[in-house]
Design a protein around this motif. Sequence first.
Motif, PDB file in Angstrom:
ATOM      1  N   GLN A  89       0.815  -1.215   0.000  1.00  0.00           N
ATOM      2  CA  GLN A  89       0.000   0.000   0.000  1.00  0.00           C
ATOM      3  C   GLN A  89       0.851   1.269   0.000  1.00  0.00           C
ATOM      4  O   GLN A  89       0.325   2.363  -0.141  1.00  0.00           O
ATOM      5  CB  GLN A  89      -0.931   0.013   1.226  1.00  0.00           C
ATOM      6  N   ARG A  90       2.123   1.118   0.191  1.00  0.00           N
ATOM      7  CA  ARG A  90       3.011   2.282   0.323  1.00  0.00           C
ATOM      8  C   ARG A  90       3.642   2.664  -1.002  1.00  0.00           C
ATOM      9  O   ARG A  90       3.893   1.839  -1.860  1.00  0.00           O
ATOM     10  CB  ARG A  90       4.131   1.981   1.329  1.00  0.00           C
ATOM     11  N   ARG A  91       3.914   3.959  -1.131  1.00  0.00           N
ATOM     12  CA  ARG A  91       4.688   4.491  -2.251  1.00  0.00           C
ATOM     13  C   ARG A  91       6.033   4.907  -1.662  1.00  0.00           C
ATOM     14  O   ARG A  91       6.094   5.793  -0.801  1.00  0.00           O
ATOM     15  CB  ARG A  91       4.013   5.716  -2.879  1.00  0.00           C
ATOM     16  N   ILE A  92       7.079   4.286  -2.131  1.00  0.00           N
ATOM     17  CA  ILE A  92       8.424   4.554  -1.617  1.00  0.00           C
ATOM     18  C   ILE A  92       9.144   5.461  -2.608  1.00  0.00           C
ATOM     19  O   ILE A  92       9.263   5.146  -3.792  1.00  0.00           O
ATOM     20  CB  ILE A  92       9.223   3.246  -1.414  1.00  0.00           C
ATOM     21  N   HIS A  93       9.641   6.588  -2.104  1.00  0.00           N
ATOM     22  CA  HIS A  93      10.313   7.589  -2.931  1.00  0.00           C
ATOM     23  C   HIS A  93      11.814   7.535  -2.701  1.00  0.00           C
ATOM     24  O   HIS A  93      12.272   7.367  -1.568  1.00  0.00           O
ATOM     25  CB  HIS A  93       9.782   8.984  -2.589  1.00  0.00           C
ATOM     26  N   SER A  94      12.545   7.712  -3.793  1.00  0.00           N
ATOM     27  CA  SER A  94      14.008   7.778  -3.718  1.00  0.00           C
ATOM     28  C   SER A  94      14.498   8.709  -4.819  1.00  0.00           C
ATOM     29  O   SER A  94      13.743   9.073  -5.722  1.00  0.00           O
ATOM     30  CB  SER A  94      14.622   6.383  -3.871  1.00  0.00           C
ATOM     31  N   LEU A  95      15.752   9.079  -4.737  1.00  0.00           N
ATOM     32  CA  LEU A  95      16.335   9.946  -5.758  1.00  0.00           C
ATOM     33  C   LEU A  95      16.454   9.185  -7.073  1.00  0.00           C
ATOM     34  O   LEU A  95      16.661   7.974  -7.091  1.00  0.00           O
ATOM     35  CB  LEU A  95      17.708  10.438  -5.312  1.00  0.00           C
ATOM     36  N   ASP A  96      16.320   9.901  -8.166  1.00  0.00           N
ATOM     37  CA  ASP A  96      16.441   9.319  -9.501  1.00  0.00           C
ATOM     38  C   ASP A  96      17.739   9.820 -10.123  1.00  0.00           C
ATOM     39  O   ASP A  96      17.865  10.996 -10.462  1.00  0.00           O
ATOM     40  CB  ASP A  96      15.232   9.725 -10.355  1.00  0.00           C
ATOM     41  N   TYR A  97      18.682   8.924 -10.278  1.00  0.00           N
ATOM     42  CA  TYR A  97      20.007   9.282 -10.804  1.00  0.00           C
ATOM     43  C   TYR A  97      19.906   9.972 -12.158  1.00  0.00           C
ATOM     44  O   TYR A  97      20.646  10.915 -12.436  1.00  0.00           O
ATOM     45  CB  TYR A  97      20.877   8.030 -10.903  1.00  0.00           C
ATOM     46  N   LYS A  98      18.974   9.519 -12.995  1.00  0.00           N
ATOM     47  CA  LYS A  98      18.872  10.046 -14.355  1.00  0.00           C
ATOM     48  C   LYS A  98      18.691  11.564 -14.369  1.00  0.00           C
ATOM     49  O   LYS A  98      19.390  12.283 -15.077  1.00  0.00           O
ATOM     50  CB  LYS A  98      17.709   9.370 -15.082  1.00  0.00           C
ATOM     51  N   GLY A  99      17.751  12.065 -13.591  1.00  0.00           N
ATOM     52  CA  GLY A  99      17.497  13.503 -13.559  1.00  0.00           C
ATOM     53  C   GLY A  99      18.677  14.298 -13.023  1.00  0.00           C
ATOM     54  O   GLY A  99      19.009  15.364 -13.545  1.00  0.00           O
ATOM     55  N   TRP A 100      19.310  13.765 -11.996  1.00  0.00           N
ATOM     56  CA  TRP A 100      20.462  14.459 -11.409  1.00  0.00           C
ATOM     57  C   TRP A 100      21.637  14.463 -12.379  1.00  0.00           C
ATOM     58  O   TRP A 100      22.383  15.435 -12.462  1.00  0.00           O
ATOM     59  CB  TRP A 100      20.851  13.819 -10.069  1.00  0.00           C
ATOM     60  N   LYS A 101      21.792  13.388 -13.132  1.00  0.00           N
ATOM     61  CA  LYS A 101      22.872  13.316 -14.135  1.00  0.00           C
ATOM     62  C   LYS A 101      22.643  14.348 -15.227  1.00  0.00           C
ATOM     63  O   LYS A 101      23.589  15.019 -15.665  1.00  0.00           O
ATOM     64  CB  LYS A 101      22.910  11.898 -14.725  1.00  0.00           C
ATOM     65  N   GLU A 102      21.395  14.524 -15.651  1.00  0.00           N
ATOM     66  CA  GLU A 102      21.082  15.515 -16.678  1.00  0.00           C
ATOM     67  C   GLU A 102      21.409  16.926 -16.190  1.00  0.00           C
ATOM     68  O   GLU A 102      21.965  17.738 -16.936  1.00  0.00           O
ATOM     69  CB  GLU A 102      19.607  15.403 -17.082  1.00  0.00           C
ATOM     70  N   ILE A 103      21.091  17.215 -14.944  1.00  0.00           N
ATOM     71  CA  ILE A 103      21.416  18.529 -14.377  1.00  0.00           C
ATOM     72  C   ILE A 103      22.927  18.716 -14.327  1.00  0.00           C
ATOM     73  O   ILE A 103      23.449  19.759 -14.721  1.00  0.00           O
ATOM     74  CB  ILE A 103      20.812  18.702 -12.969  1.00  0.00           C
TER      75      ILE A 103
END
Length: 112
Positions: free
Chosen positions: A66-80
Amino acid sequence: MLKYLVMQALDAIADPTRRKILELLFQGEMGAGEIAGHFDISAAAISQHLKVLKECNLIQVRVDGQRRIHSLDYKGWKEIQDWIDRAKTFWEGRLDLLEKELRANKMRKGRR
């Protein structure tokens, strides 16, 4: 399209609530309720902030029951980071040329 996503991500990071969410996720993955517990705003408002961060690839979400687990997404940070590296290269080259010109100008003035 990539440039647009990077600008969208930088805009998202400009919001202090989103920055705090990201700071929390730097420590590790968290459920939405756990994230919301760190704020004095509604869970619905936190959900909207999480949606913005996900849309610009700064975080990712996985379902665990039932939970939504959030974490950082390497892809977006790499693009920045790639965009920042390109901007840094551009400005360093320009600033090196400016420094060279200023030194040459100083030398010319010193000869008078």
